[in-house]
Design a protein around this motif. Structure first.
Motif, PDB file in Angstrom:
ATOM      1  N   PHE A 148      53.871  16.814  42.306  1.00 13.61           N
ATOM      2  CA  PHE A 148      55.240  17.291  42.495  1.00 13.61           C
ATOM      3  C   PHE A 148      55.570  18.285  41.389  1.00 13.61           C
ATOM      4  O   PHE A 148      55.434  17.966  40.199  1.00 13.61           O
ATOM      5  N   ILE A 149      55.951  19.512  41.770  1.00 14.39           N
ATOM      6  CA  ILE A 149      56.341  20.520  40.785  1.00 14.39           C
ATOM      7  C   ILE A 149      57.800  20.269  40.406  1.00 14.39           C
ATOM      8  O   ILE A 149      58.708  20.479  41.206  1.00 14.39           O
ATOM      9  N   LYS A 150      57.991  19.822  39.173  1.00 13.75           N
ATOM     10  CA  LYS A 150      59.318  19.443  38.709  1.00 13.75           C
ATOM     11  C   LYS A 150      60.181  20.650  38.395  1.00 13.75           C
ATOM     12  O   LYS A 150      61.363  20.701  38.751  1.00 13.75           O
ATOM     13  N   GLN A 151      59.603  21.653  37.708  1.00 11.00           N
ATOM     14  CA  GLN A 151      60.362  22.843  37.317  1.00 11.00           C
ATOM     15  C   GLN A 151      59.464  24.070  37.365  1.00 11.00           C
ATOM     16  O   GLN A 151      58.268  23.990  37.067  1.00 11.00           O
ATOM     17  N   LEU A 152      60.083  25.194  37.711  1.00  6.16           N
ATOM     18  CA  LEU A 152      59.426  26.498  37.636  1.00  6.16           C
ATOM     19  C   LEU A 152      60.501  27.489  37.209  1.00  6.16           C
ATOM     20  O   LEU A 152      61.443  27.756  37.958  1.00  6.16           O
ATOM     21  N   TYR A 153      60.390  28.031  35.991  1.00  7.63           N
ATOM     22  CA  TYR A 153      61.487  28.831  35.455  1.00  7.63           C
ATOM     23  C   TYR A 153      60.960  29.942  34.550  1.00  7.63           C
ATOM     24  O   TYR A 153      59.830  29.893  34.052  1.00  7.63           O
ATOM     25  N   ILE A 154      61.834  30.945  34.339  1.00  8.28           N
ATOM     26  CA  ILE A 154      61.537  32.081  33.456  1.00  8.28           C
ATOM     27  C   ILE A 154      62.416  31.969  32.221  1.00  8.28           C
ATOM     28  O   ILE A 154      63.619  31.717  32.320  1.00  8.28           O
ATOM     29  N   ALA A 168      54.547  20.219  36.289  1.00  6.73           N
ATOM     30  CA  ALA A 168      54.156  19.427  37.455  1.00  6.73           C
ATOM     31  C   ALA A 168      53.867  17.985  37.054  1.00  6.73           C
ATOM     32  O   ALA A 168      53.499  17.700  35.902  1.00  6.73           O
ATOM     33  N   MET A 169      54.048  17.063  38.021  1.00  3.89           N
ATOM     34  CA  MET A 169      53.790  15.644  37.813  1.00  3.89           C
ATOM     35  C   MET A 169      52.777  15.167  38.843  1.00  3.89           C
ATOM     36  O   MET A 169      52.682  15.713  39.944  1.00  3.89           O
ATOM     37  N   GLY A 170      52.035  14.128  38.492  1.00  6.08           N
ATOM     38  CA  GLY A 170      51.066  13.569  39.414  1.00  6.08           C
ATOM     39  C   GLY A 170      50.189  12.545  38.743  1.00  6.08           C
ATOM     40  O   GLY A 170      50.127  12.447  37.521  1.00  6.08           O
ATOM     41  N   LEU A 171      49.494  11.755  39.561  1.00  4.45           N
ATOM     42  CA  LEU A 171      48.573  10.751  39.072  1.00  4.45           C
ATOM     43  C   LEU A 171      47.371  10.706  40.015  1.00  4.45           C
ATOM     44  O   LEU A 171      47.531  10.348  41.182  1.00  4.45           O
ATOM     45  N   ASN A 190      48.654  25.676  28.161  1.00  2.87           N
ATOM     46  CA  ASN A 190      48.797  24.424  28.894  1.00  2.87           C
ATOM     47  C   ASN A 190      49.120  23.278  27.938  1.00  2.87           C
ATOM     48  O   ASN A 190      48.690  23.280  26.781  1.00  2.87           O
ATOM     49  N   SER A 191      49.883  22.310  28.433  1.00  5.48           N
ATOM     50  CA  SER A 191      50.172  21.085  27.685  1.00  5.48           C
ATOM     51  C   SER A 191      50.336  19.948  28.678  1.00  5.48           C
ATOM     52  O   SER A 191      50.664  20.166  29.845  1.00  5.48           O
ATOM     53  N   SER A 192      50.096  18.717  28.225  1.00  2.00           N
ATOM     54  CA  SER A 192      50.177  17.567  29.127  1.00  2.00           C
ATOM     55  C   SER A 192      50.826  16.394  28.424  1.00  2.00           C
ATOM     56  O   SER A 192      50.835  16.298  27.196  1.00  2.00           O
ATOM     57  N   GLY A 193      51.369  15.481  29.259  1.00  5.44           N
ATOM     58  CA  GLY A 193      52.008  14.273  28.756  1.00  5.44           C
ATOM     59  C   GLY A 193      51.794  13.147  29.731  1.00  5.44           C
ATOM     60  O   GLY A 193      50.826  13.132  30.500  1.00  5.44           O
ATOM     61  N   ASN A 194      52.720  12.168  29.754  1.00 11.37           N
ATOM     62  CA  ASN A 194      52.630  11.023  30.649  1.00 11.37           C
ATOM     63  C   ASN A 194      52.956  11.433  32.081  1.00 11.37           C
ATOM     64  O   ASN A 194      54.110  11.712  32.415  1.00 11.37           O
ATOM     65  N   GLN A 195      51.938  11.517  32.933  1.00 12.27           N
ATOM     66  CA  GLN A 195      52.064  11.885  34.347  1.00 12.27           C
ATOM     67  C   GLN A 195      52.584  13.304  34.554  1.00 12.27           C
ATOM     68  O   GLN A 195      52.958  13.658  35.662  1.00 12.27           O
TER      69      GLN A 195
END
Length: 297
Positions: A148-154, A168-171, A190-195
């Motif tokens: 699921f793409i949570k946000q897309l912004y400039i 984006a979120m996902g598992l 790129n960066s990542s976190g919990n889900q």
């Protein structure tokens, strides 16, 4: 040989017969959407058309027959329904409910607000009173909840450079690929976190930027266009805000000074008028007529 062949065909199609007059049918795959309700269809047929006894509905995950039970419902003849979910988690219990009518051979399960943890195989089981009057799907239904793409912004940094960010979120964690603009050689951060995972690239003027997030359960895409716009870098925006605040504060102070001066001027005028009236009262009445000429008759 022929009955075995027919049984195998039913297994492939997801329709399994236990014996003559019995069948249960579920789809092989259902595509859900994160945060939205999803329906897992299940219908059955049984030879006793005039059956009035209890109908027991069971839904499992992981594997058929031995997987963990997530929903259990007993529809009795004396009551419309008596359903319970064996899970001890209250929040989890409330997410599952029987969407179909067991008396109409519909055992469909409703899952509220699908999450990425719901990616699993689901098995539907029906059981009537009496020995051997039950059956459960062997193949099951695979529920897939794609990323699921949570946000897309400039955004604009303090130097005036534009960037487009996709979150984006996902598992398991999805992989983000920038589909557009094409043939562009730019640096991707790129960066990542919990889900969740995010990716940032330079925003190109008059270009549409398309973000694609994918994992083994599916893919989602979203696009954003950077057109011609007047933007203020973050650092200059703070300076502009401080300058505007100073101007507004100066205007307020000036208005207060004007009101004070005006009030003081009005008070001074009122005092002078009172003093003038007091001087008039202090003059003797006879003094007014002493300088007037006498009239003779």
């Amino acid at each position: 040989m022929a009955p075995v062949l027919v049984w195998c065909i039913y297994c492939i199609l997801g329709i399994v017969h236990s014996k003559a007059g019995w069948s249960i049918s579920t789809p092989e795959e259902i595509l859900g959407e994160f945060g939205k309700d999803v329906l897992l269809p299940c219908t059955f047929q049984q030879p006793k058309n005039d059956y009035k006894g209890n109908i027991e509905v069971i839904w499992r995950t992981k594997v058929h027959f031995d997987g963990p039970v997530i929903f259990h419902c007993v529809n009795s003849a004396s009551a419309m329904s008596n359903c319970s979910a064996p899970s001890t988690e209250t929040s989890k219990m409330s997410r599952y409910s029987l969407a179909g009518d067991a008396r109409q051979n519909n055992l469909s399960l409703l899952i509220r607000k699908a999450s990425f943890e719901d990616n699993d195989s689901y098995f539907c089981r029906v059981q009537l009173e009496g020995k051997g009057n039950s059956w459960e799907t062997k193949r099951g239904t695979n529920l897939k909840v794609p990323p699921f793409i949570k946000q897309l912004y400039i955004s604009v940094d303090r130097f005036g450079d534009h960037s487009v960010t996709c979150e984006a979120m996902g598992l398991p964690l999805p992989t983000i690929v920038w589909v557009q603009p094409q043939n562009q050689n730019f640096t991707v951060r790129n960066s990542s976190g919990n889900q969740s995972v995010s990716s940032t690239v330079p925003a190109i003027l008059n270009e549409t930027h398309t973000c694609r997030a994918s994992n083994l359960f599916g893919t989602e895409e979203r696009s954003i266009h950077r057109g011609v716009s007047i933007t203020i870098p973050e650092g200059k925006l703070k300076i502009s805000f401080m300058a505007l605040s100073g101007i507004l504060l100066g205007i307020v102070i000036l208005l207060v000074i004007v009101l004070i001066v005006k009030h003081q001027g009005s008070s001074t005028k009122h005092i002078n008028v009172k003093k003038s009236c007091q001087n008039d009262k202090d003059e003797k009445p006879g003094g007014i007529y002493m300088n007037m000429p006498k009239r003779t008759v």
